[in-house]
Design a protein around this motif. Structure first.
Motif, PDB file in Angstrom:
ATOM      1  N   MET A  33       0.825  -1.190   0.000  1.00 37.77           N
ATOM      2  CA  MET A  33       0.000   0.000   0.000  1.00 37.77           C
ATOM      3  C   MET A  33       0.871   1.255   0.000  1.00 37.77           C
ATOM      4  SD  MET A  33      -2.999  -1.369   0.120  1.00 37.77           S
ATOM      5  CE  MET A  33      -3.913   0.155   0.371  1.00 37.77           C
ATOM      6  N   PRO A  34       0.403   2.342  -0.593  1.00 41.90           N
ATOM      7  CA  PRO A  34       1.166   3.598  -0.546  1.00 41.90           C
ATOM      8  C   PRO A  34       1.222   4.148   0.872  1.00 41.90           C
ATOM      9  CG  PRO A  34      -1.006   3.963  -1.485  1.00 41.90           C
ATOM     10  CD  PRO A  34      -0.850   2.480  -1.361  1.00 41.90           C
ATOM     11  N   GLN A  35       2.359   4.717   1.240  1.00 41.29           N
ATOM     12  CA  GLN A  35       2.520   5.274   2.577  1.00 41.29           C
ATOM     13  C   GLN A  35       1.782   6.600   2.694  1.00 41.29           C
ATOM     14  OE1 GLN A  35       6.435   5.456   4.186  1.00 41.29           O
ATOM     15  NE2 GLN A  35       6.937   3.352   3.671  1.00 41.29           N
ATOM     16  N   GLN A  36       1.267   6.842   3.900  1.00 39.65           N
ATOM     17  CA  GLN A  36       0.599   8.109   4.183  1.00 39.65           C
ATOM     18  C   GLN A  36       1.153   8.659   5.495  1.00 39.65           C
ATOM     19  OE1 GLN A  36      -3.722   8.271   3.799  1.00 39.65           O
ATOM     20  NE2 GLN A  36      -3.712   6.330   2.675  1.00 39.65           N
ATOM     21  N   LEU A  37       1.713   9.848   5.460  1.00 39.63           N
ATOM     22  CA  LEU A  37       2.223  10.510   6.653  1.00 39.63           C
ATOM     23  C   LEU A  37       1.561  11.866   6.797  1.00 39.63           C
ATOM     24  CD1 LEU A  37       6.035   9.668   6.393  1.00 39.63           C
ATOM     25  CD2 LEU A  37       4.320   8.574   7.852  1.00 39.63           C
ATOM     26  N   ALA A  38       1.356  12.274   8.031  1.00 40.40           N
ATOM     27  CA  ALA A  38       0.658  13.534   8.287  1.00 40.40           C
ATOM     28  C   ALA A  38       1.496  14.727   7.846  1.00 40.40           C
ATOM     29  CB  ALA A  38       0.318  13.643   9.774  1.00 40.40           C
ATOM     30  N   ALA A  39       0.876  15.650   7.144  1.00 40.51           N
ATOM     31  CA  ALA A  39       1.569  16.873   6.739  1.00 40.51           C
ATOM     32  C   ALA A  39       1.610  17.881   7.888  1.00 40.51           C
ATOM     33  CB  ALA A  39       0.860  17.498   5.539  1.00 40.51           C
ATOM     34  N   ARG A  40       0.690  17.716   8.845  1.00 41.71           N
ATOM     35  CA  ARG A  40       0.621  18.598  10.016  1.00 41.71           C
ATOM     36  C   ARG A  40       0.540  17.737  11.258  1.00 41.71           C
ATOM     37  NH1 ARG A  40      -5.661  20.559   9.452  1.00 41.71           N
ATOM     38  NH2 ARG A  40      -5.607  20.333  11.702  1.00 41.71           N
ATOM     39  N   LYS A  41       1.012  18.288  12.369  1.00 43.85           N
ATOM     40  CA  LYS A  41       1.092  17.498  13.602  1.00 43.85           C
ATOM     41  C   LYS A  41       0.408  18.219  14.763  1.00 43.85           C
ATOM     42  CE  LYS A  41       5.180  14.807  12.422  1.00 43.85           C
ATOM     43  NZ  LYS A  41       6.461  14.235  12.898  1.00 43.85           N
ATOM     44  N   ASP A  42      -0.824  18.651  14.515  1.00 44.74           N
ATOM     45  CA  ASP A  42      -1.551  19.345  15.570  1.00 44.74           C
ATOM     46  C   ASP A  42      -2.704  18.524  16.147  1.00 44.74           C
ATOM     47  OD1 ASP A  42      -2.995  19.405  13.242  1.00 44.74           O
ATOM     48  OD2 ASP A  42      -3.632  21.494  13.420  1.00 44.74           O
ATOM     49  N   LEU A  43      -2.940  17.321  15.630  1.00 49.00           N
ATOM     50  CA  LEU A  43      -3.976  16.465  16.207  1.00 49.00           C
ATOM     51  C   LEU A  43      -3.521  15.942  17.564  1.00 49.00           C
ATOM     52  CD1 LEU A  43      -5.304  14.355  13.188  1.00 49.00           C
ATOM     53  CD2 LEU A  43      -6.212  16.477  14.138  1.00 49.00           C
ATOM     54  N   ARG A  44      -4.479  15.777  18.461  1.00 49.09           N
ATOM     55  CA  ARG A  44      -4.180  15.331  19.824  1.00 49.09           C
ATOM     56  C   ARG A  44      -4.762  13.938  20.052  1.00 49.09           C
ATOM     57  NH1 ARG A  44      -6.980  20.557  22.105  1.00 49.09           N
ATOM     58  NH2 ARG A  44      -8.248  19.905  20.327  1.00 49.09           N
TER      59      ARG A  44
END
Length: 395
Positions: A33-44
């Motif tokens: 599967m294609p990798q998915q990484l968060a572009a932003r890191k503000d989720l808690r």
């Protein structure tokens, strides 16, 4: 006589015909599967760790969670010390976790512990999502980043890849590692490509706050994870698969401890299949829901050992019948085709596992493994109690 015989052979082979066909489709769709990484890191996030007498291993799990590639201010680790009689709570607190002590002599098991932790999250935290991690688990550093990427894309329920921490401890753990890879990686990749629910595995799960407010997982069976995944499917909520995020847990090495674990897993899964397969099929037909249809097919697909038994029994009867009725050779060819599909599925599981070529020799032990599983399931019959699996505590 041939008509009655054909009906008998069809009934015997039907579970394997359904299961092997379903597994073959998923196997063919199981490319990376294609990798998915968060572009932003503000989720808690709140990371909930249910723990029952886990003093020997809880520290290692918490240390793994502290290495996550996510801002420390944006995630909280909550250990549910559930009916503990050891130092689990004290060790967890000393290692920076928020500890909730829960004592209830009648409501015992992981489902109740999770319910307690999720209620605490909803009442005390402004967090965006909950992550559930077992107390014997090591996680990949990208876990929250992978979850955040999918939450940001609209997912409400996510399952990380669930792997094995000690694959080479024994022939039994090697066989189970191959089975894990087939069940968790091969099936989940295929189901994700079909845009259906990959189901829940109990460890490495992520749920959005919105989902928990609307559909809290108030399930307390032996397979509470499977049951909650089914209930989500009946409400057209699919569980997304995060292939590149890992949670690794230790398998028991002894036969007795493995039997205890298999009793809980497979007994609970059979109970869920009995209770929900009809409902899923009805929902799939009435609402044209491919999520419910796939979940029904998944539940109706017997464990690999039972598929092998279905094929073997049919092949033996067809072989004997062909001595009198040559037309029965059709059933032998069909049995061989289904066996080939099953072998392809298992080999794909081995290919996606961390095991090397030497593990292929362990597949010669499969007949003994199947016999062992039959004994385990016969002992499980009628049991509805939660059974804790013993840990090796070797970290």
């Amino acid at each position: 006589m041939p008509a009655a015989l054909n009906l008998l052979l069809f009934v015997l082979l039907a579970p394997a015909l359904l299961g092997c066909s379903y597994l073959l489709i998923l196997t063919l769709l199981s490319r990376r599967m294609p990798q998915q990484l968060a572009a932003r890191k503000d989720l808690r996030f709140d990371i909930i760790v249910p723990a029952h007498n886990e003093a020997g291993i809880i520290k290692q799990t918490l240390q793994s969670l502290k290495k996550l590639d996510w801002p420390e201010t944006h995630y909280r680790i909550i250990v549910i010390a559930d009916n503990c009689t050891d130092d689990t709570a004290a060790i967890a607190s000393a290692n920076g976790a928020t500890v909730l002590k829960r004592h209830n002599d009648t409501q015992r098991g992981k489902g109740y512990a999770l319910d307690h932790g999720i209620r605490f999250f909803l009442e005390s935290s402004p967090g965006d999502a909950v992550v559930v991690i077992d107390a014997d688990t090591q996680v990949s550093e990208n876990l929250l980043s992978c979850f955040a990427a999918r939450l940001s894309s609209g997912a409400d329920a996510i399952q990380a890849h669930y792997g094995v921490l000690n694959p080479n401890d024994s022939w039994r753990t090697r066989l189970m590692t191959i089975a894990y890879s087939a069940f968790h990686a091969v099936r989940s990749r295929g189901r994700e490509r079909l845009h259906v629910s990959c189901g829940l595995r109990g460890n490495g799960m992520c749920f959005s706050r919105a989902l928990l407010l609307e559909q809290p997982p108030q399930v307390y069976s032996l397979a509470e994870d499977v049951e909650y995944g089914v209930l989500l499917g009946l409400n057209d909520v699919r569980v997304h698969y995060a292939d590149e995020a890992l949670v690794l847990a230790e398998l028991p090495t002894s036969g007795a401890d493995s039997a205890s674990q298999r009793q809980r897993w497979e007994g609970g899964r059979f109970a869920v299949a009995k209770a929900y397969s009809g409902k899923l099929l009805h929902h799939a037909l009435r609402h044209r829901s491919r999520i419910s249809l796939d979940l029904a097919l998944d539940l109706l697909t017997l464990p690999l050992a039972y598929l092998c038994i279905s094929i073997a029994v049919t092949a033996c009867l067809a072989g004997l019948a062909s001595l009198i009725y040559p037309t029965q050779f059709f059933w032998l060819w069909l049995c061989l085709s289904l066996l080939g599909a099953l072998i392809l599925h298992v080999l794909r599981g081995w290919q996606l596992s961390p095991l090397g070529p030497a593990a292929l020799f362990d597949l010669l032990r499969v007949p003994f493994f199947i016999a062992w599983k039959l004994v385990v399931m016969l002992k499980q019959k009628g049991n509805t109690n939660w059974i804790r699996t013993k840990r090796n505590n070797r970290h």
